[in-house]
Every structure is written in structure tokens, then in C-alpha cells.
Design a protein around this motif. Structure first.
Motif, PDB file in Angstrom:
ATOM      1  N   ASP A  88       0.814  -1.213   0.000  1.00 39.96           N
ATOM      2  CA  ASP A  88       0.000   0.000   0.000  1.00 39.96           C
ATOM      3  C   ASP A  88       0.852   1.270   0.000  1.00 39.96           C
ATOM      4  O   ASP A  88       0.529   2.241  -0.667  1.00 39.96           O
ATOM      5  CB  ASP A  88      -0.933   0.013   1.227  1.00 39.96           C
ATOM      6  CG  ASP A  88      -2.072  -0.998   1.086  1.00 39.96           C
ATOM      7  OD1 ASP A  88      -2.255  -1.501  -0.036  1.00 39.96           O
ATOM      8  OD2 ASP A  88      -2.758  -1.281   2.082  1.00 39.96           O
ATOM      9  N   TYR A  89       1.927   1.265   0.771  1.00 40.57           N
ATOM     10  CA  TYR A  89       2.768   2.475   0.834  1.00 40.57           C
ATOM     11  C   TYR A  89       3.585   2.668  -0.442  1.00 40.57           C
ATOM     12  O   TYR A  89       3.858   3.787  -0.853  1.00 40.57           O
ATOM     13  CB  TYR A  89       3.702   2.440   2.048  1.00 40.57           C
ATOM     14  CG  TYR A  89       3.099   3.078   3.278  1.00 40.57           C
ATOM     15  CD1 TYR A  89       3.058   4.461   3.432  1.00 40.57           C
ATOM     16  CD2 TYR A  89       2.560   2.299   4.301  1.00 40.57           C
ATOM     17  CE1 TYR A  89       2.493   5.050   4.558  1.00 40.57           C
ATOM     18  CE2 TYR A  89       1.993   2.870   5.431  1.00 40.57           C
ATOM     19  CZ  TYR A  89       1.961   4.246   5.553  1.00 40.57           C
ATOM     20  OH  TYR A  89       1.390   4.819   6.655  1.00 40.57           O
TER      21      TYR A  89
ATOM     22  N   TYR B 110       0.797   5.307  13.483  1.00 36.12           N
ATOM     23  CA  TYR B 110       2.230   4.998  13.370  1.00 36.12           C
ATOM     24  C   TYR B 110       3.091   6.259  13.353  1.00 36.12           C
ATOM     25  O   TYR B 110       4.160   6.299  13.946  1.00 36.12           O
ATOM     26  CB  TYR B 110       2.511   4.156  12.119  1.00 36.12           C
ATOM     27  CG  TYR B 110       3.955   3.729  12.015  1.00 36.12           C
ATOM     28  CD1 TYR B 110       4.433   2.676  12.793  1.00 36.12           C
ATOM     29  CD2 TYR B 110       4.854   4.408  11.192  1.00 36.12           C
ATOM     30  CE1 TYR B 110       5.754   2.296  12.737  1.00 36.12           C
ATOM     31  CE2 TYR B 110       6.186   4.036  11.133  1.00 36.12           C
ATOM     32  CZ  TYR B 110       6.633   2.972  11.903  1.00 36.12           C
ATOM     33  OH  TYR B 110       7.952   2.600  11.862  1.00 36.12           O
ATOM     34  N   HIS B 111       2.615   7.306  12.684  1.00 35.77           N
ATOM     35  CA  HIS B 111       3.438   8.508  12.544  1.00 35.77           C
ATOM     36  C   HIS B 111       3.062   9.633  13.517  1.00 35.77           C
ATOM     37  O   HIS B 111       3.516  10.754  13.354  1.00 35.77           O
ATOM     38  CB  HIS B 111       3.355   9.034  11.113  1.00 35.77           C
ATOM     39  CG  HIS B 111       4.072   8.147  10.125  1.00 35.77           C
ATOM     40  ND1 HIS B 111       3.396   7.283   9.295  1.00 35.77           N
ATOM     41  CD2 HIS B 111       5.381   7.991   9.854  1.00 35.77           C
ATOM     42  CE1 HIS B 111       4.267   6.632   8.544  1.00 35.77           C
ATOM     43  NE2 HIS B 111       5.479   7.032   8.870  1.00 35.77           N
ATOM     44  N   PRO B 113       3.589  11.953  16.254  1.00 38.82           N
ATOM     45  CA  PRO B 113       4.853  12.270  16.925  1.00 38.82           C
ATOM     46  C   PRO B 113       4.794  12.220  18.449  1.00 38.82           C
ATOM     47  O   PRO B 113       5.804  11.983  19.096  1.00 38.82           O
ATOM     48  CB  PRO B 113       5.173  13.686  16.437  1.00 38.82           C
ATOM     49  CG  PRO B 113       3.901  14.232  15.898  1.00 38.82           C
ATOM     50  CD  PRO B 113       3.075  13.078  15.450  1.00 38.82           C
ATOM     51  N   ARG B 120       3.164   2.771  18.608  1.00 39.38           N
ATOM     52  CA  ARG B 120       3.202   3.135  17.198  1.00 39.38           C
ATOM     53  C   ARG B 120       3.132   1.901  16.310  1.00 39.38           C
ATOM     54  O   ARG B 120       4.142   1.279  16.023  1.00 39.38           O
ATOM     55  CB  ARG B 120       4.449   3.967  16.905  1.00 39.38           C
ATOM     56  CG  ARG B 120       4.372   5.338  17.592  1.00 39.38           C
ATOM     57  CD  ARG B 120       5.573   6.199  17.299  1.00 39.38           C
ATOM     58  NE  ARG B 120       5.804   6.319  15.881  1.00 39.38           N
ATOM     59  CZ  ARG B 120       6.969   6.107  15.295  1.00 39.38           C
ATOM     60  NH1 ARG B 120       8.011   5.768  16.006  1.00 39.38           N
ATOM     61  NH2 ARG B 120       7.097   6.243  14.003  1.00 39.38           N
ATOM     62  N   PHE B 121       1.899   1.557  15.917  1.00 42.72           N
ATOM     63  CA  PHE B 121       1.673   0.465  14.986  1.00 42.72           C
ATOM     64  C   PHE B 121       0.891   1.010  13.801  1.00 42.72           C
ATOM     65  O   PHE B 121       0.395   2.127  13.851  1.00 42.72           O
ATOM     66  CB  PHE B 121       0.906  -0.662  15.681  1.00 42.72           C
ATOM     67  CG  PHE B 121       1.776  -1.424  16.623  1.00 42.72           C
ATOM     68  CD1 PHE B 121       2.540  -2.479  16.160  1.00 42.72           C
ATOM     69  CD2 PHE B 121       1.880  -1.052  17.950  1.00 42.72           C
ATOM     70  CE1 PHE B 121       3.374  -3.166  17.024  1.00 42.72           C
ATOM     71  CE2 PHE B 121       2.724  -1.733  18.815  1.00 42.72           C
ATOM     72  CZ  PHE B 121       3.478  -2.790  18.345  1.00 42.72           C
ATOM     73  N   HIS B 122       0.789   0.199  12.747  1.00 39.56           N
ATOM     74  CA  HIS B 122       0.040   0.659  11.577  1.00 39.56           C
ATOM     75  C   HIS B 122      -1.442   0.430  11.821  1.00 39.56           C
ATOM     76  O   HIS B 122      -2.059  -0.446  11.241  1.00 39.56           O
ATOM     77  CB  HIS B 122       0.538  -0.049  10.318  1.00 39.56           C
ATOM     78  CG  HIS B 122       1.964   0.294  10.021  1.00 39.56           C
ATOM     79  ND1 HIS B 122       2.311   1.421   9.323  1.00 39.56           N
ATOM     80  CD2 HIS B 122       3.127  -0.289  10.379  1.00 39.56           C
ATOM     81  CE1 HIS B 122       3.634   1.485   9.239  1.00 39.56           C
ATOM     82  NE2 HIS B 122       4.151   0.464   9.876  1.00 39.56           N
ATOM     83  N   LYS B 158       0.962  13.096   6.806  1.00 43.72           N
ATOM     84  CA  LYS B 158       1.393  11.702   6.971  1.00 43.72           C
ATOM     85  C   LYS B 158       0.341  10.852   7.678  1.00 43.72           C
ATOM     86  O   LYS B 158       0.007   9.766   7.230  1.00 43.72           O
ATOM     87  CB  LYS B 158       2.649  11.681   7.842  1.00 43.72           C
ATOM     88  CG  LYS B 158       3.792  11.303   7.107  1.00 43.72           C
ATOM     89  CD  LYS B 158       4.847  10.489   7.216  1.00 43.72           C
ATOM     90  CE  LYS B 158       5.254   9.849   5.929  1.00 43.72           C
ATOM     91  NZ  LYS B 158       6.609  10.210   5.561  1.00 43.72           N
ATOM     92  N   PHE B 161      -2.948  10.463   5.680  1.00 44.03           N
ATOM     93  CA  PHE B 161      -2.839   9.601   4.499  1.00 44.03           C
ATOM     94  C   PHE B 161      -2.014   8.354   4.779  1.00 44.03           C
ATOM     95  O   PHE B 161      -1.291   7.861   3.924  1.00 44.03           O
ATOM     96  CB  PHE B 161      -2.321  10.404   3.289  1.00 44.03           C
ATOM     97  CG  PHE B 161      -3.408  11.265   2.704  1.00 44.03           C
ATOM     98  CD1 PHE B 161      -4.239  10.768   1.720  1.00 44.03           C
ATOM     99  CD2 PHE B 161      -3.646  12.531   3.203  1.00 44.03           C
ATOM    100  CE1 PHE B 161      -5.290  11.526   1.218  1.00 44.03           C
ATOM    101  CE2 PHE B 161      -4.701  13.297   2.713  1.00 44.03           C
ATOM    102  CZ  PHE B 161      -5.510  12.797   1.715  1.00 44.03           C
ATOM    103  N   ALA B 162      -2.159   7.852   5.998  1.00 47.25           N
ATOM    104  CA  ALA B 162      -1.542   6.569   6.339  1.00 47.25           C
ATOM    105  C   ALA B 162      -2.145   5.506   5.443  1.00 47.25           C
ATOM    106  O   ALA B 162      -3.292   5.627   5.015  1.00 47.25           O
ATOM    107  CB  ALA B 162      -1.813   6.248   7.804  1.00 47.25           C
ATOM    108  N   LYS B 163      -1.354   4.468   5.150  1.00 44.87           N
ATOM    109  CA  LYS B 163      -1.840   3.415   4.255  1.00 44.87           C
ATOM    110  C   LYS B 163      -2.059   2.123   5.036  1.00 44.87           C
ATOM    111  O   LYS B 163      -1.623   1.985   6.164  1.00 44.87           O
ATOM    112  CB  LYS B 163      -0.800   3.175   3.152  1.00 44.87           C
ATOM    113  CG  LYS B 163      -0.454   4.407   2.330  1.00 44.87           C
ATOM    114  CD  LYS B 163      -1.477   4.642   1.233  1.00 44.87           C
ATOM    115  CE  LYS B 163      -1.333   6.010   0.598  1.00 44.87           C
ATOM    116  NZ  LYS B 163      -0.008   6.266   0.050  1.00 44.87           N
ATOM    117  N   GLY B 164      -2.701   1.165   4.369  1.00 42.88           N
ATOM    118  CA  GLY B 164      -2.956  -0.123   4.997  1.00 42.88           C
ATOM    119  C   GLY B 164      -4.436  -0.303   5.293  1.00 42.88           C
ATOM    120  O   GLY B 164      -5.274   0.430   4.754  1.00 42.88           O
ATOM    121  N   PHE B 165      -4.742  -1.275   6.140  1.00 44.24           N
ATOM    122  CA  PHE B 165      -6.124  -1.604   6.513  1.00 44.24           C
ATOM    123  C   PHE B 165      -6.824  -0.373   7.098  1.00 44.24           C
ATOM    124  O   PHE B 165      -6.269   0.304   7.967  1.00 44.24           O
ATOM    125  CB  PHE B 165      -6.092  -2.758   7.523  1.00 44.24           C
ATOM    126  CG  PHE B 165      -7.450  -3.278   7.903  1.00 44.24           C
ATOM    127  CD1 PHE B 165      -8.368  -3.673   6.935  1.00 44.24           C
ATOM    128  CD2 PHE B 165      -7.806  -3.392   9.237  1.00 44.24           C
ATOM    129  CE1 PHE B 165      -9.617  -4.163   7.293  1.00 44.24           C
ATOM    130  CE2 PHE B 165      -9.055  -3.891   9.604  1.00 44.24           C
ATOM    131  CZ  PHE B 165      -9.963  -4.271   8.620  1.00 44.24           C
TER     132      PHE B 165
END
Lengths: 134, 331
Positions: A88-89, B110-111, B113, B120-122, B158, B161-165
Motif C-alpha cells: 500500500d505504501y 504509526y506517525h 509524533p 506506534r503500529f500501523h 502523513k 494519508f496513512a496506508k494499509g487496513f
């Protein structure tokens, strides 16, 4: 849980200068709130998770060093990702990412493809290319 | 009635965003009321989805569910938008801030700060409010934090617009209409009915049945996957339960607080006494977490520990089934 029983153990949130809110009962059986610095059982499972992740990272490092995996696998573990998240990234199909985990295939990748990975991992192209598992 | 935005810490992010945004618009609503009317108590087991390399267990519904359910039952209207590009997402947020309109955002953690490293996990179903800009930085009210934080344009982009599930895709939302008069009694009744029907759903992976399915599964973990993997799965389960989004005991206490507040508000003493019962169930969820955490200290009798945990979980499922049947009758 009574207000007086809200745990005040050492926790990682409190180390960053915050506490967590709990709903708990006061002396009259009325619900109220209390802040907690942390709870030991939570910290134990958290620490266990982190040590397992550490192990995965070390394993990936060894695999890269022994020529069993490409740097993509190492950085995926380092950034706490899985195949899908890398896909995805980076915008690269998951099945292709898995192929690129193979060191000899990785060697043949273009800079264009590699920079997509580098961006996904938030590292430079050089860092990705030159990672040898050391 | 527009007021200055006030940050209040809450136990759960989506409750907190909803409660803080509505308070800002002049509707004084507590976190437990948001959670109860929004029917936030949930359970789903997704063995076919791997989250952090372990089977997915969620103690909460999909992101947005609580606020949407709350809005529907109170007659509030929420505007929601997702975006194809970060530029558009930023423009809409900035426009809102210019009009002094705080906005809820769905973000990836995750991002973030200000989160400690071990959080910090996705995980993309976190919620926070952005209510202003100061010296070129966004003012962030994260309801799980005691104080406000600041984030730069790049940092906010960031996380939006995190990605993944469950990728947030810049998801922004805010209330645009709050009715003058609210029928609390109907809203409370409908919120309770919803939670009862979810927890008693005739679906093997949802609610009480889902808890039973997990209970039966964990008894087999050590033999099926080996002790190391079983211990890792169990750690993820307890983390989801007591850490990320406070799903086990934490949620039961919020729900108890809701039943107490609601029972007094609509003059239903049965809800108040059921609140006490739910508090005790919450205590047992926490006992379960304590017992599970002992697995990591003493390494003997692993299988015994797992079958004992399995029994505890089955007991919890029985208690909850009984509880939600009573609750259903009480309204």
C-alpha cells in the motif's frame, strides 16, 4: 472498579507526559473519572510484543546477511509493516513485493522501483541499496 | 452557539472526538452518553484477517460507527469527506479552521509524533480533533492525551494519508446540524437496543458468540501453533483488549457509567442496577488480562493456563449473554 483501585503503575504513556482516563466508582457508588499512569499487565504484554518484533527484525537482518532475503524484508520488519502495508505504501502489488524479497530479484530492480520502496520505508535510495545486514 | 474549543481527555478516541466536538457546538454530552447512545460496545473475531501477525479481534465497531449511530439517534447531521489527494484534504481542513470550525480527523497512529514508541503500529482507526493553527502548526486535540499537541503540515499529512487496513484517506468530519430539542429517552432506548442486538447477534464471529469462538480457539493455540506463537497471539489479544482503544474492562466501565447516567436521566432504576452488574463484568475482564499477563512470567503448565483462560472467557460470554438479555428487557 473503585476509584482508589485505578492502577498507578509505570507505563509508557506516562513517560511521554500523559496519563490515561478510567471510569471508576467513587465512595458513594457513583461513576466518576480518574487518571492512571499505567497498568502492569498492559505493560507486560506490550513488552512481550516489542521483544517479539525485535526478534523478527534481528532474524530479517541475519537473513539479509546470509543472502536469504532482500533488504525489503528487513526494512518491512523494522517499520513494523507486513506485505500488504508495504504494497500500500509503495504502490507495488503485494505478489511483486514478495518476489522482490528474493535477493537476486532485488539486485535486478530499477532505481525507479527501488525509490518507491525507499519512500515507503522513509529511507534514502542508497540506504536501501547498500543494506547488507551488518 | 459557537464557543472556544475545549480539550477534554477521554478514555476512547472516537467517543472523545464526538463529545468534544458536540460540546464545542453547545451540546453538553458526556463520553459515556456518546458511547452508550452510539452503541459502541462490540465484539468481533476475524480469524482470517491478520493484524500485527495475529488473528484479528476487535472490541469496537468500524471507525465512524459510534458517532454516526449517535447522530442518527439524536437527530444530528454530520458532514464527512474523504479525499483523493492530500492537497484537497488540507484545503478543506484549512477552510474549516478559517471559519473557526474544529474538525474531527481519522488518522493512522504509526506517525503520530507524540505517541510513545510502543504504541506506534500501523493502526488506522484513531481519531482526533484539529481546532486551529498557531505559528504554522496545527493545534491537535487528541482525546486520549491529557494536553493538546502541535503538528506540522507534513506530520498531519502523513497521519491523514496513512496506508494499509482502514486507510483514512484524509477522512474529515464535523457536525453541521444539532436539533433544538432532543428526545433523550428514545435515543437511549434505541442505543441500548442496538448494543443488545449486536452482542446477542446470531452470527458465530460477533458478540457473545464471537467471544465463545475465541475462547474455544485459544484453548487450542499452544498445541496448534506452539507455545511461542500462542503467547504472541495472546499478547495481541490482550493488547487489543486493554490497550488499543480500551476494549475489555475499559469499555465495560464506560458502558456502566452510561447505564448509570442514562438510568437517572430517564428515571429507569433497572438501568442503574444493571450498571452495577456490568461493572462487575468489567472487573472480570481485567482479571482475565492479569491472568493472561502471568503467562509471560511463569513458563510452566502453558496448556493448563490456556485452558483456564479459555474457561474464563467462556464464563464471561455466559455472563454477558445473561446481562444483555436482561438489559433488552429493561427498556
Amino acid at each position: 472498579m473503585k476509584k482508589s483501585e485505578v492502577p498507578q503503575d509505570k507505563g509508557s504513556v506516562s513517560e511521554k507526559g500523559s496519563r490515561e482516563l478510567y471510569y471508576a466508582l467513587d465512595e458513594n457508588g457513583e461513576y466518576t473519572t480518574e487518571l492512571s499512569t499505567g497498568w502492569e499487565p498492559k505493560q507486560i504484554v506490550q513488552n512481550h510484543t516489542l521483544s517479539e518484533l525485535e526478534e523478527r527484525i534481528n532474524q530479517a537482518q541475519q537473513d539479509v546477511k546470509n543472502g536469504l532475503a532482500s533488504p525489503i524484508v528487513y526494512f518491512m520488519e523494522l517499520k513494523r509493516m507486513d506485505w500488504q502495508i508495504v504494497a500500500d505504501y509503495s504502490g507495488i502489488w503485494k505478489w511483486r513485493v514478495k518476489l522482490h524479497a528474493n535477493p537476486s530479484r532485488f539486485q535486478k530492480l530499477s532505481d525507479k522501483t527501488l525509490s518507491k520502496y525507499a519512500e515507503a520505508f522513509e529511507i534514502s535510495l542508497e540506504e536501501l541499496k547498500n543494506y547488507k545486514g551488518d | 452557539m459557537q464557543q472556544e474549543f475545549k480539550h477534554h481527555i477521554t478514555a476512547h478516541c472516537e467517543n472523545g472526538v464526538a463529545s468534544n466536538l458536540l460540546k464545542n457546538k453547545g451540546l453538553d454530552i458526556s463520553e459515556p452518553m456518546v458511547f452508550g447512545i452510539g452503541a459502541g460496545l462490540f465484539y468481533v473475531y476475524l480469524p482470517f484477517i491478520k493484524v500485527n501477525h495475529a488473528p484479528g479481534i476487535s472490541y469496537r465497531p468500524m471507525p465512524g460507527w459510534i458517532f454516526n449511530g449517535l447522530a442518527k439517534r439524536l437527530g444530528i447531521k454530520i458532514k464527512r469527506q474523504k479525499f483523493s489527494t492530500p492537497e484537497k484534504a488540507k484545503a478543506v481542513l484549512d477552510e474549516n479552521l478559517k471559519n473557526n470550525n474544529p474538525a474531527g480527523l481519522q488518522v493512522g497512529v504509526y506517525h503520530l509524533p507524540y505517541f510513545p514508541d510502543d504504541y506506534r503500529f500501523h493502526f488506522n482507526a484513531h481519531n482526533l480533533v484539529v481546532y486551529g493553527k498557531e505559528d504554522g502548526q496545527y493545534l491537535v486535540s487528541d482525546p486520549t492525551m491529557e494536553t493538546i499537541h502541535k503538528m506540522t503540515d507534513a506530520e498531519l499529512e502523513k497521519v491523514r494519508f496513512a496506508k494499509g487496513f482502514l486507510a483514512p484517506k484524509g477522512h474529515i468530519y464535523y457536525p453541521i446540524y444539532i436539533p433544538e430539542k432532543i428526545d433523550w429517552e428514545t435515543a437511549i432506548r434505541k442505543g441500548i437496543q442496538k448494543v443488545c442486538s449486536n452482542m446477542l447477534a446470531p452470527v458465530p464471529i460477533i458478540g457473545v458468540k464471537g467471544i465463545r469462538m475465541v475462547a474455544r480457539a485459544i484453548a487450542k493455540w499452544p498445541t496448534k501453533y506452539g507455545v511461542k506463537k500462542a503467547n504472541y497471539y495472546l499478547a495481541q489479544m490482550v493488547r487489543m483488549q486493554e490497550e488499543i482503544g480500551t476494549g475489555g474492562g475499559g469499555f465495560r466501565y464506560i458502558y456502566s457509567a452510561f447505564l448509570q447516567e442514562a438510568g437517572k436521566k430517564i428515571n429507569n432504576p433497572q438501568l442503574v442496577s444493571l450498571s452495577e452488574e456490568m461493572t462487575k463484568i468489567g472487573d472480570l475482564w481485567r482479571d482475565f488480562a492479569v491472568k493472561a499477563s502471568r503467562v509471560y512470567k511463569q513458563r510452566s503448565n502453558e496448556e493448563d493456563v490456556y485452558s483456564s483462560l479459555s474457561n474464563d472467557l467462556l464464563h464471561l460470554a455466559d455472563l454477558e449473554e445473561d446481562f444483555f438479555k436482561k438489559l433488552k428487557k429493561a427498556i
